[in-house]
Design a protein around this motif. Structure first.
Motif, short mmCIF file in Angstrom:
data_model
loop_
_atom_site.label_atom_id
_atom_site.label_comp_id
_atom_site.label_asym_id
_atom_site.label_seq_id
_atom_site.Cartn_x
_atom_site.Cartn_y
_atom_site.Cartn_z
N GLY A 80 76.35 61.04 48.85
CA GLY A 80 76.65 59.85 47.79
C GLY A 80 75.17 59.25 47.39
N GLN A 81 75.25 58.77 46.27
CA GLN A 81 73.78 58.04 45.73
C GLN A 81 74.18 56.42 45.12
OE1 GLN A 81 72.58 60.34 42.58
NE2 GLN A 81 70.44 59.38 42.65
N TYR A 82 75.47 56.26 44.85
CA TYR A 82 75.79 54.81 44.53
C TYR A 82 76.74 54.11 45.43
CZ TYR A 82 74.13 56.96 40.17
OH TYR A 82 73.40 57.53 39.21
N VAL A 83 76.34 52.93 45.79
CA VAL A 83 77.01 52.06 46.66
C VAL A 83 77.41 50.71 46.15
CG1 VAL A 83 76.07 53.42 48.85
CG2 VAL A 83 75.10 51.48 47.75
N THR A 84 78.74 50.22 46.83
CA THR A 84 79.02 48.86 46.81
C THR A 84 78.77 48.44 48.20
OG1 THR A 84 80.63 49.49 45.33
CG2 THR A 84 81.03 47.47 46.52
N VAL A 85 77.93 47.15 48.20
CA VAL A 85 77.74 46.53 49.50
C VAL A 85 78.27 45.36 49.75
CG1 VAL A 85 75.62 45.89 50.99
CG2 VAL A 85 75.35 47.89 49.34
N HIS A 87 78.05 41.89 51.93
CA HIS A 87 76.65 41.50 52.67
C HIS A 87 76.82 40.33 52.66
CE1 HIS A 87 73.93 40.41 49.45
NE2 HIS A 87 74.77 41.19 48.69
N LYS A 88 76.12 39.56 53.77
CA LYS A 88 75.79 38.32 53.72
C LYS A 88 74.21 37.96 54.00
CE LYS A 88 77.16 34.05 56.64
NZ LYS A 88 77.86 33.77 57.64
N GLY A 89 73.58 37.89 52.89
CA GLY A 89 72.00 37.93 52.93
C GLY A 89 71.77 39.45 53.49
N GLN A 90 70.83 39.32 54.58
CA GLN A 90 70.39 40.73 55.11
C GLN A 90 71.44 41.29 55.79
OE1 GLN A 90 67.52 42.32 54.31
NE2 GLN A 90 67.18 40.81 52.70
N TYR A 91 72.39 40.80 56.45
CA TYR A 91 73.35 41.32 57.32
C TYR A 91 74.38 42.27 56.27
CZ TYR A 91 77.64 41.65 59.79
OH TYR A 91 78.99 42.19 60.44
N VAL A 92 74.68 43.33 56.74
CA VAL A 92 75.40 44.26 55.98
C VAL A 92 76.60 44.41 56.59
CG1 VAL A 92 75.72 46.72 54.58
CG2 VAL A 92 73.37 45.34 54.74
N LYS A 93 77.91 44.33 55.94
CA LYS A 93 78.96 44.14 56.64
C LYS A 93 79.80 45.47 56.35
CE LYS A 93 83.52 41.86 57.19
NZ LYS A 93 84.14 40.69 56.80
N ARG A 94 79.79 46.06 55.11
CA ARG A 94 80.31 47.20 54.73
C ARG A 94 79.45 47.86 53.48
NH1 ARG A 94 85.88 45.79 54.15
NH2 ARG A 94 86.02 46.68 56.49
N VAL A 95 79.11 49.28 53.72
CA VAL A 95 78.85 50.00 52.64
C VAL A 95 80.03 51.02 52.27
CG1 VAL A 95 77.14 51.84 51.91
CG2 VAL A 95 76.57 49.91 53.63
N THR A 96 80.34 51.04 50.90
CA THR A 96 81.16 52.03 50.36
C THR A 96 80.56 52.67 49.13
OG1 THR A 96 83.01 50.28 50.62
CG2 THR A 96 83.55 52.19 49.49
N TYR A 97 80.68 54.08 49.35
CA TYR A 97 80.06 54.88 48.44
C TYR A 97 80.95 54.93 47.26
CZ TYR A 97 76.55 56.27 51.41
OH TYR A 97 75.05 56.07 52.33
N VAL A 98 80.42 54.87 46.09
CA VAL A 98 81.31 54.94 44.65
C VAL A 98 80.80 56.14 43.73
CG1 VAL A 98 82.09 52.48 44.86
CG2 VAL A 98 80.06 53.09 43.69
N SER A 99 81.71 56.37 42.97
CA SER A 99 81.20 57.47 41.83
C SER A 99 80.15 56.66 41.12
CB SER A 99 82.36 57.88 40.88
OG SER A 99 82.98 56.67 40.42
N LYS A 100 79.34 57.52 40.04
CA LYS A 100 78.59 57.27 39.24
C LYS A 100 79.24 56.11 38.09
CE LYS A 100 74.88 58.61 36.23
NZ LYS A 100 73.89 59.71 35.60
N GLU A 101 80.50 56.84 37.67
CA GLU A 101 81.19 55.97 36.69
C GLU A 101 81.28 54.56 37.14
OE1 GLU A 101 82.00 59.26 37.84
OE2 GLU A 101 81.09 60.21 36.23
#
Length: 109
Positions: A80-85, A87-101
């Motif tokens: 994966g290269q594109y993500v939806t993050v 977060h709450k400031g620097q705290y990352v709750k969830r990372v989801t990989y998405v398509s380029k489109e």
């Protein structure tokens, strides 16, 4: 009586100073418990072939310029290269990989 008042005032000042100090430091732990930060969803392009990312520029939907720099986050998809993050400031709750489109759909043209 005066000593008790003085002790109470010093203790209250210490508690306030400690709380202000903790809330002014931005890292994963303090941002997670900071009640003044709201949870956000941002988008980012991450280096492909890695699962540990550093200094990632986060964009809010529709923004041309990055809205913040994330010091560090980890992922799980080396393809994966594109993500939806989420977060709450620097705290990352969830990372989801998405398509380029899907990523380009949220970015300004």
């Amino acid at each position: 009586m005066k000593k008790a008042k003085l002790f109470g005032s010093v203790l209250a000042a210490f508690v306030v100073a400690t709380a202000v100090g903790i809330l002014s430091i931005h890292n994963q732990l303090t941002d997670r418990i900071n009640p003044f930060l709201s949870e956000q969803i941002s988008y980012a392009k991450v280096p492909q072939g890695s699962q540990r990312y550093r200094n990632i520029e986060l964009y809010t939907a529709g923004q041309e310029k990055p809205t913040m720099m994330l010091k560090e986050m980890t992922g799980y998809d080396p393809e994966g290269q594109y993500v939806t993050v989420q977060h709450k400031g620097q705290y990352v709750k969830r990372v989801t990989y998405v398509s380029k489109e899907a990523f380009l759909e949220r970015m300004p043209q």
